[in-house]
Design an enzyme around this catalytic site. Sequence first.
Site, PDB file in Angstrom:
ATOM      1  N   GLY A 605      11.602  25.235  52.380  1.00 30.44           N
ATOM      2  CA  GLY A 605      12.718  24.638  51.672  1.00 30.44           C
ATOM      3  C   GLY A 605      13.994  24.756  52.459  1.00 30.44           C
ATOM      4  O   GLY A 605      14.083  25.509  53.443  1.00 30.44           O
ATOM      5  N   GLY A 607      18.549  24.171  51.862  1.00 33.55           N
ATOM      6  CA  GLY A 607      19.675  23.781  51.026  1.00 33.55           C
ATOM      7  C   GLY A 607      20.976  24.056  51.722  1.00 33.55           C
ATOM      8  O   GLY A 607      21.023  24.286  52.935  1.00 33.55           O
ATOM      9  N   GLY A 608      22.085  24.047  50.934  1.00 36.81           N
ATOM     10  CA  GLY A 608      23.396  24.254  51.511  1.00 36.81           C
ATOM     11  C   GLY A 608      23.578  25.651  52.085  1.00 36.81           C
ATOM     12  O   GLY A 608      24.440  25.886  52.918  1.00 36.81           O
ATOM     13  N   PHE A 609      22.762  26.605  51.624  1.00 42.40           N
ATOM     14  CA  PHE A 609      22.847  27.981  52.087  1.00 42.40           C
ATOM     15  C   PHE A 609      22.141  28.175  53.430  1.00 42.40           C
ATOM     16  O   PHE A 609      22.425  29.096  54.174  1.00 42.40           O
ATOM     17  CB  PHE A 609      22.178  28.906  51.066  1.00 42.40           C
ATOM     18  CG  PHE A 609      20.800  28.425  50.690  1.00 42.40           C
ATOM     19  CD1 PHE A 609      19.709  28.742  51.465  1.00 42.40           C
ATOM     20  CD2 PHE A 609      20.622  27.622  49.571  1.00 42.40           C
ATOM     21  CE1 PHE A 609      18.461  28.286  51.138  1.00 42.40           C
ATOM     22  CE2 PHE A 609      19.363  27.157  49.239  1.00 42.40           C
ATOM     23  CZ  PHE A 609      18.273  27.483  50.028  1.00 42.40           C
ATOM     24  N   GLY A 610      21.121  27.357  53.716  1.00 45.79           N
ATOM     25  CA  GLY A 610      20.282  27.547  54.897  1.00 45.79           C
ATOM     26  C   GLY A 610      18.841  27.212  54.563  1.00 45.79           C
ATOM     27  O   GLY A 610      18.575  26.375  53.703  1.00 45.79           O
ATOM     28  N   LYS A 611      17.899  27.874  55.225  1.00 53.50           N
ATOM     29  CA  LYS A 611      16.481  27.569  55.043  1.00 53.50           C
ATOM     30  C   LYS A 611      15.772  28.653  54.237  1.00 53.50           C
ATOM     31  O   LYS A 611      16.207  29.801  54.178  1.00 53.50           O
ATOM     32  CB  LYS A 611      15.808  27.399  56.404  1.00 53.50           C
ATOM     33  CG  LYS A 611      16.315  26.195  57.192  1.00 53.50           C
ATOM     34  CD  LYS A 611      15.614  26.071  58.528  1.00 53.50           C
ATOM     35  CE  LYS A 611      16.136  24.836  59.291  1.00 53.50           C
ATOM     36  NZ  LYS A 611      15.456  24.685  60.612  1.00 53.50           N
ATOM     37  N   VAL A 612      14.628  28.255  53.643  1.00 52.03           N
ATOM     38  CA  VAL A 612      13.756  29.177  52.918  1.00 52.03           C
ATOM     39  C   VAL A 612      12.444  29.264  53.688  1.00 52.03           C
ATOM     40  O   VAL A 612      11.818  28.241  54.016  1.00 52.03           O
ATOM     41  CB  VAL A 612      13.499  28.703  51.477  1.00 52.03           C
ATOM     42  CG1 VAL A 612      12.591  29.690  50.759  1.00 52.03           C
ATOM     43  CG2 VAL A 612      14.815  28.530  50.725  1.00 52.03           C
ATOM     44  N   LYS A 626      15.046  33.456  51.412  1.00 54.61           N
ATOM     45  CA  LYS A 626      16.191  32.558  51.586  1.00 54.61           C
ATOM     46  C   LYS A 626      17.165  33.219  52.551  1.00 54.61           C
ATOM     47  O   LYS A 626      17.754  34.259  52.239  1.00 54.61           O
ATOM     48  CB  LYS A 626      16.865  32.282  50.247  1.00 54.61           C
ATOM     49  CG  LYS A 626      18.075  31.369  50.358  1.00 54.61           C
ATOM     50  CD  LYS A 626      18.849  31.272  49.035  1.00 54.61           C
ATOM     51  CE  LYS A 626      18.132  30.421  48.018  1.00 54.61           C
ATOM     52  NZ  LYS A 626      18.979  30.150  46.824  1.00 54.61           N
ATOM     53  N   ASP A 722      24.210  24.079  38.401  1.00 54.66           N
ATOM     54  CA  ASP A 722      23.566  23.181  39.359  1.00 54.66           C
ATOM     55  C   ASP A 722      22.118  22.944  38.936  1.00 54.66           C
ATOM     56  O   ASP A 722      21.201  22.988  39.762  1.00 54.66           O
ATOM     57  CB  ASP A 722      23.624  23.762  40.771  1.00 54.66           C
ATOM     58  CG  ASP A 722      23.293  22.698  41.839  1.00 54.66           C
ATOM     59  OD1 ASP A 722      23.394  21.501  41.538  1.00 54.66           O
ATOM     60  OD2 ASP A 722      22.917  23.090  42.957  1.00 54.66           O
TER      61      ASP A 722
END
Length: 910
Positions: A605, A607-612, A626, A722
């Site tokens: 995965g 997102g805006g935070f980085g990768k999972v 995460k 969200d």
Amino acid sequence: MVGSHKLIVGLNNLLPLFIFIFGITTSWDTLILTEASVGRRTLATDQNHPGFISIDCGAEEDYLNVETGIFYYTDKDFINTGENHDVSPSAINNNYYIQYWKEYRSLRSFPDGNKNCYTLKPKQGKNNNYRIRASFLYGNYDDKNEIPEFDVYVGVNYWDTVKLQSVWYMLFLEIIHFFTADTEYVCLVNTGSGIPFISALELRFSNNSAYNRTNSGAALKNIGVIDLGTSNNDSLRYKDDGYDRIWLSGQFPSSVPINTSLSTDHPGNDSYKVPAEVLRTAVRPVNGSRSLNYFYQSSRFPTSQYLVFFHFAEIEESAQDRLRQFTITLNGFKSRLITLQYLRPFSINFQDLLIQGVINFTIDATEESDLPPILNALEYYRVLPLPFSPTDQSDGDAIMAVKQTYNINRNDWQGDPCLPKEHTWSGITCRFNSTPRIISLNLSASKLTGEISSSFSDLEAIESLDLSYNELKGPVPEILAQLPTLKVLNLSGNRLSGPVPQSLKDKSDKGLLVLSLAENPDLCQIDPCHRKEKKNFAVPVVVSVASALVLIFLSILIAFGRIKRRRQREPLIKSTKDGSFESKNRPFTYSQIVKITGNFTTVVGEGGFGKVYLGTLNDNTPIAVKLLSPSSKQGYKEFRAEAQLLMIVHHRNLVSLIGYCDESGNMALIYEYVVNGNLRRYLSETNRNVLKWKERLQIAIDAAHGLEYLHNGCKPPIVHRDLKSANILLTESKQAKIADFGLSKLFITENASHISTCPAGTLGYLDPEFQVSGNLNKKSDVYSFGIILVELITGQPAIIRSHERSIHILQWLSPIVEKGDIRTIIDPRLQGEFDVNAAWKIVEIAMSCAQPTSIQRPDISYVLTELKECMAIEMALERTQRIHNNMTTSGTSVEMPTANVDSDMVPIAR
């Protein structure tokens, strides 16, 4: 105004000003009034006005209206919410009738709360008919010149919608109501179209035998109470009419008026008691005709049923020695022969005959009659069946006792605790059968003081009771163990003392009860609590003291060790002045993170935070890691917020946090691994594993459970901010779990809102009200959840993109809903394998969640209940199909029954 106490109101001006509507229901009260509690007030009834409760809503002091002879009370003893206002001076100048009806010069408005209720408790008590009249004059009291629109309820049933035609328009809603309880209430419900208000509320005792249709579970809404043959346009009420009916003067087609100055003589058994002033006038046919004809049809209610009441009195002096005899034919049904006696009132109704659609009657003189027919007065009412019963009486009495014992003053704790469904009291969950029952009560952190009330034990259907984090003291009542369906009892964080009842322990040990008693320092949870033996006192004391010293010494050593380790490793969540706290979850080093992810090999995965990344613990448990990217758009603040929230929230429908890493600038959160990924991917057109209808419904229920926990199970509540299908993860069994709490917010109070100037959320799921005002609350999540429901129903994404343009899913859906084509709405990949009734119901739920303003949206608890009802329909149909298949296989032919669908499952705009 002299003599007859007539109200000087011109009919031509009055008819557009008055609307009368009647109905009935039952329940009890938000504020139980007694003579002791109101002092000299005897519930606004006295010797001069037996059976009267007259409330001038918004008045500052009691007074006698000398024009009507009615004494009015302020509303402070009948409701404890709202604000008092005066109508504008121009309203008084522009409305002649306010000079006579002082109660319309002020009003009470309700800017707070969705439901505000007046309490009515007449002296005559239950099993009686009462006429309730609610009156409304806006009068531009707020100088906004914006007329509000809102609903009025009697008990648990909808009465009518207040729609005023102008600023000076006076509206009467009047109801004949049979009280099955000693107390009843009238509620104003905010529908998002302006602040509700009320000018006056009046209750009048009414004869039971006159309108006995009301006690059969039907509603009577007044269409007209008409005084015929008057020579002026006056109206008449109390004191001429002891029941305070308001008689409007009216015309009759093809008739001429007649009158007398003599008074009629009421027989002792006359239950209608039509005023003599009304009976002094009448109409008869014109031009020698021997028939009176009348026709009425409502354009608003074309299929309604009606009751009609006819009132007669022979008033022509020349008729004393002549025969006036006639019959009434009402919608094809003929009455018996009616013969009038001079100055002797006579009334007839068709109580056993419900007139359908229209009122069409003819009054015909018989061949033997010397005179044509006459008609003095007419009453007609619309019959309305009441669909809902109030909450079970024992549950209602119990929760009212709890409210009074602990002085709970929540704005929404008014009226019936369970109904209307969208206005169930906060902290309460109900089961909605024919009679609603309270199955869950959450009063955590509600500032309750004193002992645990025995009234809780009267909630016999309750399954979950949460009284945690209050100031409750005293013993734990053993009677709680006798609640037959109680599965969860949380008494943590109080000041309870004494032993825990063995019966509760036994239920807990057998797995029948989840019992939480932590953080009660004086509560003894281990038997025996106190030793009765006093022998050999010295030795136990010495041993106890020595043991205590050893324990203290060991505790000091352990504490120093912890401090040393904490200094060596600064955690992601730490005790600081800004309110963060020490993590209880497992800390990981960065080298451990590298190892368990195989040096960040598998990305699952982003997102805006980085990768999972996918990882594996030593026991082969799969995990998701995460990792915060240095270039993350969310950043450390949101990353830490997610960690903080997941430390304190635990629910089967929320993704669980296993641990964290914060070492040398490398920050990571370690979660349970949810194997099937996110819901949006499952709904995409590229996914070949199509979710079945029942699976989609269960996913909606799971997600609603998680959100309901965040909103109503957490103290303070948590708003996700969200919520979207990409943040709904699916386990191997397709159980749904809500993820990604980086933007979540905690709210200090249950109904708090938050003004945000920072963008939060995802396009397509953002609350439109939040985008305009920045006002964020729990209903913002409900809007997002509504969009997820639409995605589950249709398979379409929140933003539907094409070569020509991109549109929001609601823009695509709304026109199809209006056309009523359910099969065009449902995801075509289901190939029609769904129940139409359940589908319409879930569409209706989704549309209610996605209303443009927050006040129009239901609480998530209500949404969850409705979704469970959809599943119940699905399961019932599945069982029926299974029985049918089994019988077909065995060679038995059966006819498939149709689904028994409640009225609230009727599709919207179909």
